[in-house]
Scaffold this active site. Structure first.
Site, short mmCIF file in Angstrom:
data_model
loop_
_atom_site.label_atom_id
_atom_site.label_comp_id
_atom_site.label_asym_id
_atom_site.label_seq_id
_atom_site.Cartn_x
_atom_site.Cartn_y
_atom_site.Cartn_z
N ASP A 219 0.87 -1.19 0.00
CA ASP A 219 0.00 0.00 0.00
C ASP A 219 0.90 1.23 0.00
O ASP A 219 2.06 1.13 -0.41
CB ASP A 219 -0.94 -0.06 1.22
CG ASP A 219 -2.27 0.65 0.95
OD1 ASP A 219 -2.23 1.83 0.56
OD2 ASP A 219 -3.34 0.03 1.12
N GLY A 241 4.63 -0.62 -4.11
CA GLY A 241 3.82 0.10 -3.14
C GLY A 241 2.93 1.08 -3.87
O GLY A 241 2.82 1.01 -5.10
N HIS A 242 2.30 2.00 -3.12
CA HIS A 242 1.39 2.96 -3.74
C HIS A 242 1.95 4.38 -3.70
O HIS A 242 1.19 5.34 -3.77
CB HIS A 242 0.00 2.90 -3.08
CG HIS A 242 -0.71 1.59 -3.28
ND1 HIS A 242 -1.98 1.35 -2.81
CD2 HIS A 242 -0.34 0.44 -3.91
CE1 HIS A 242 -2.35 0.11 -3.13
NE2 HIS A 242 -1.36 -0.46 -3.79
N GLY A 243 3.26 4.52 -3.55
CA GLY A 243 3.85 5.86 -3.59
C GLY A 243 3.77 6.59 -2.27
O GLY A 243 3.57 5.98 -1.21
N SER A 272 2.03 1.75 -7.93
CA SER A 272 0.76 2.10 -8.58
C SER A 272 0.61 3.61 -8.69
O SER A 272 -0.09 4.10 -9.56
CB SER A 272 -0.41 1.49 -7.81
OG SER A 272 -0.45 2.03 -6.52
#
Ligand SMILES: *[C@@H]1O[C@H](CO)[C@@H](O)[C@H](O)[C@H]1NC(C)=O
Ligand SMILES: *[C@@H]1O[C@H](CO)[C@@H](O)[C@H](O)[C@H]1NC(C)=O
Ligand SMILES: *[C@@H]1O[C@H](CO)[C@@H](O)[C@H](O)[C@H]1NC(C)=O
Ligand SMILES: *[C@@H]1O[C@H](CO)[C@@H](O)[C@H](O)[C@H]1NC(C)=O
Ligand SMILES: *[C@@H]1O[C@H](CO)[C@@H](O)[C@H](O)[C@H]1NC(C)=O
Ligand SMILES: *[C@@H]1O[C@H](CO)[C@@H](O)[C@H](O)[C@H]1NC(C)=O
Length: 400
Positions: A219, A241-243, A272
Site C-alpha cells: 500500500d 507500493g502505492h507511492g 501504482s
C-alpha cells in the site's frame, strides 16, 4: 578552609556523577527469562525488562540480543524516569494467527515516552501471511480486527533508527500524537500484493523526519493523515507500493490542517502511484498547505506520477458530484524525472468548489513508456505557475 571545602565538594560531586554514569544500565531480556527459541512467548520477559528500565532514574537500555523472540502483544508504556534506549539486534516475531492479537490495535506499541531511542539493526516480524488471506477490509470498510505492526504514540524527542518491519498484518508503522521524532534508515518489507500494509502512516504529529527509508510493500509507502505538520521525508526508496501520499483528507469532521510537508530526494519505482495529494468530494472544510515535492525520480509508475486528486473516491463510496472543501495551497513540484505507464503523467484535479492556489511546477521530465499516445498533463481548477523546463508541457489539457 573555604577553598578546601570547595575542593572537597567538587570531589564529592565528581564521585556522584561518576557513580551515576556507572549505573547507566543494560536490561537484557535474556536475563529476565526470555527463551529466544521462536516458540515460547517471551512477552513477560520483555515487559519485566522494560518496567525496570523505564523506572530507572538514569538513562538505560533494554537489550534484545540476537535470536527469535515470539511475543505479543508488546507494550512499551511510558512515561519513564529518564531517557530509555531499546537495542533490537534479534527478531521479534508476532503470533501468526490474527486471533491471538484480537482487539489489539497494535502488536508492538511504544506510548508516551520522552527521549526514546530504538536501534540495533533488528527485525519486527509481523508474520502477516495468514492475516492477509483473511483480510476483508475492502468488503466491510473496517480493518479494526488486524493490528498495526509498530505504533509510536505520544513520543517526544525520540530517534528510531536502523530497524526492519517485516510482513505486517496491517500497516507497518503508525506515528500518532508525536513531536520531534526522527525515523532514520528504517527498512520496510512486505509483498506488493499484501493488503493494507501501508509503510509509515503519520497523523496529528509535528516535526517528524523520515530519512533513508527503504520501503517495499502493498500500500502507500508513506502516507500523511490530518494534523501532520512540519514533516520532512527524504532519501526514501519506495516500491513496490502505492507511492507517497498526503491524505486521504476530508473524509471525517474535525480534521486538523496538514501543513509544512517536504518530500525530497526520493526514488519511486514500480508503484501504482507516485506523489499525490488526495481529498474526498463532499468533504467538510479542511486545509492542506505548504506542500513541497522535489528531486524525485519515478520509474515505471502505473498511474499519474504527479497527482492532485480532489475527487478521491475509492470503491465509489461518496457523493462524487459535490466538490471537496479541503483547500489546497502553496504547493510545489520541482525536478521530478522518470517514466510512467500512464500517458497522463501530471494530473492536477482540484476542487471546483475551492480551486487550488499558488501551485508551482518547475523542471519536470516525465515520459510515457506505453503505446497509447504521448505523455500529457491535465489540469482542472488550478492555474499553476511554471518555471524551468517542463516536459510534457504542463496543463496541455484543461478538463471541463
Ligand atoms: C545497523 O545495524 C547493523 C547491525 O547491527 C550495523 O551493522 C550497522 O552499522 C547499523 N547501521 C547504522 C546506520 O546504525
Ligand atoms: C529533538 O529530539 C532530539 C533527540 O532525538 C534532541 O536531541 C533535540 O534536542 C530535540 N529538539 C528539540 C527542538 O527539542
Ligand atoms: C533529518 O534527519 C537527518 C539524519 O539525522 C538529518 O541529516 C536531517 O537534517 C534531518 N532533517 C530535518 C528537516 O530535521
Ligand atoms: C539524492 O541525493 C544524492 C546526494 O546528493 C544524489 O546522489 C541522488 O542522485 C539524489 N537522488 C534523487 C532521486 O534525487
Ligand atoms: C522495476 O521493475 C522492472 C521490470 O519488472 C525491474 O527490472 C526493475 O528492477 C524494478 N525496479 C525496482 C527498483 O525494483
Ligand atoms: C502561502 O504562501 C504565501 C506567500 O509565501 C503566504 O503569505 C501564505 O500565508 C501561505 N498560505 C498558507 C495557507 O500557508
Amino acid at each position: 578552609m573555604g577553598s578546601k571545602f570547595i575542593l572537597g565538594t567538587t570531589f564529592f560531586l565528581f564521585l556522584i556523577s561518576f557513580s551515576i554514569k556507572a549505573r547507566a544500565a543494560d536490561f537484557d531480556i535474556n536475563k529476565y527469562g526470555a527463551k529466544a527459541d521462536g516458540k515460547t512467548d517471551d512477552s513477560r520477559a520483555i515487559n519485566s525488562a522494560w518496567k525496570e528500565a523505564c523506572a530507572s532514574t538514569t538513562p538505560s537500555t533494554v537489550v534484545i540480543a540476537k535470536g527469535n523472540y515470539l511475543a505479543g502483544p508488546v507494550k512499551f508504556q511510558g512515561p519513564c524516569k529518564a531517557p530509555v534506549s531499546i537495542r533490537v539486534e534479534g527478531t521479534l516475531q508476532a503470533p501468526a494467527e490474527p486471533e491471538k492479537l484480537k482487539s489489539q490495535d497494535g502488536w508492538v506499541v511504544f506510548r508516551n515516552i520522552d527521549g526514546l531511542t530504538v536501534s540495533g539493526g533488528g527485525t519486527f516480524d509481523g508474520q502477516g501471511s495468514i492475516a492477509w488471506s483473511k483480510n476483508d477490509c475492502a468488503k466491510t470498510g473496517k480493518c479494526n480486527s488486524l493490528p498495526i505492526n509498530i505504533r509510536f504514540t505520544g513520543l517526544t524527542n525520540s530517534h528510531i533508527q536502523n530497524i526492519t518491519s517485516l510482513n505486517s498484518k496491517l500497516f507497518h508503522i503508525n506515528v500518532l500524537n508525536c513531536k520531534n521524532v526522527t525515523l532514520q534508515h528504517v527498512i520496510i518489507t512486505a509483498p506488493g500484493e499484501s493488503l493494507n500494509t501501508d509503510g509509515i502512516h503519520i497523523g496529528r504529529s509535528s516535526n517528524i523526519n523520515i530519512t533513508g527509508a527503504e520501503i517495499k510493500t502493498g500500500d502507500d509507502c508513506v502516507s500523511l493523515g490530518d494534523g501532520s505538520q512540519q514533516i520532512n521525508i527524504e532519501k526514501v526508496k519506495c516500491g513496490p507500493g502505492h507511492g507517497i501520499s498526503i491524505g486521504s483528507l476530508g473524509r471525517y469532521h474535525d480534521e486538523q490542517p496538514v501543513t509544512g510537508v517536504t518530500v525530497r530526494n526520493c526514488t519511486i519505482s514500480n508503484t501504482s502511484n507516485g506523489v499525490r495529494v488526495k481529498t474526498w468530494p463532499a468533504s467538510p472544510n479542511g486545509v492542506a498547505s505548504d506542500l513541497h515535492f522535489e528531486d524525485i525520480i519515478m520509474e515505471n509508475v502505473k498511474t499519474s506520477p504527479v497527482l492532485i486528486d480532489q475527487e478521491y473516491c475509492p470503491n465509489g463510496q461518496c457523493q462524487a458530484k459535490i466538490p471537496s472543501k479541503v483547500k489546497i495551497s502553496n504547493v510545489s513540484f520541482k525536478n521530478i524525472r522518470g517514466t510512467s505507464a500512464d500517458p497522463v503523467v501530471v494530473k492536477l484535479a482540484c476542487s471546483k468548489g475551492i480551486p487550488c492556489q499558488n501551485v508551482q511546477i518547475s523542471d519536470i521530465h516525465l515520459t510515457y513508456n506505453g503505446k497509447n499516445g504521448a505523455a500529457t498533463s491535465v489540469c482542472t481548477n488550478v492555474k499553476p505557475t511554471m518555471t524551468g523546463q517542463i516536459f510534457p508541457p504542463a496543463c496541455a489539457k484543461t478538463a471541463a
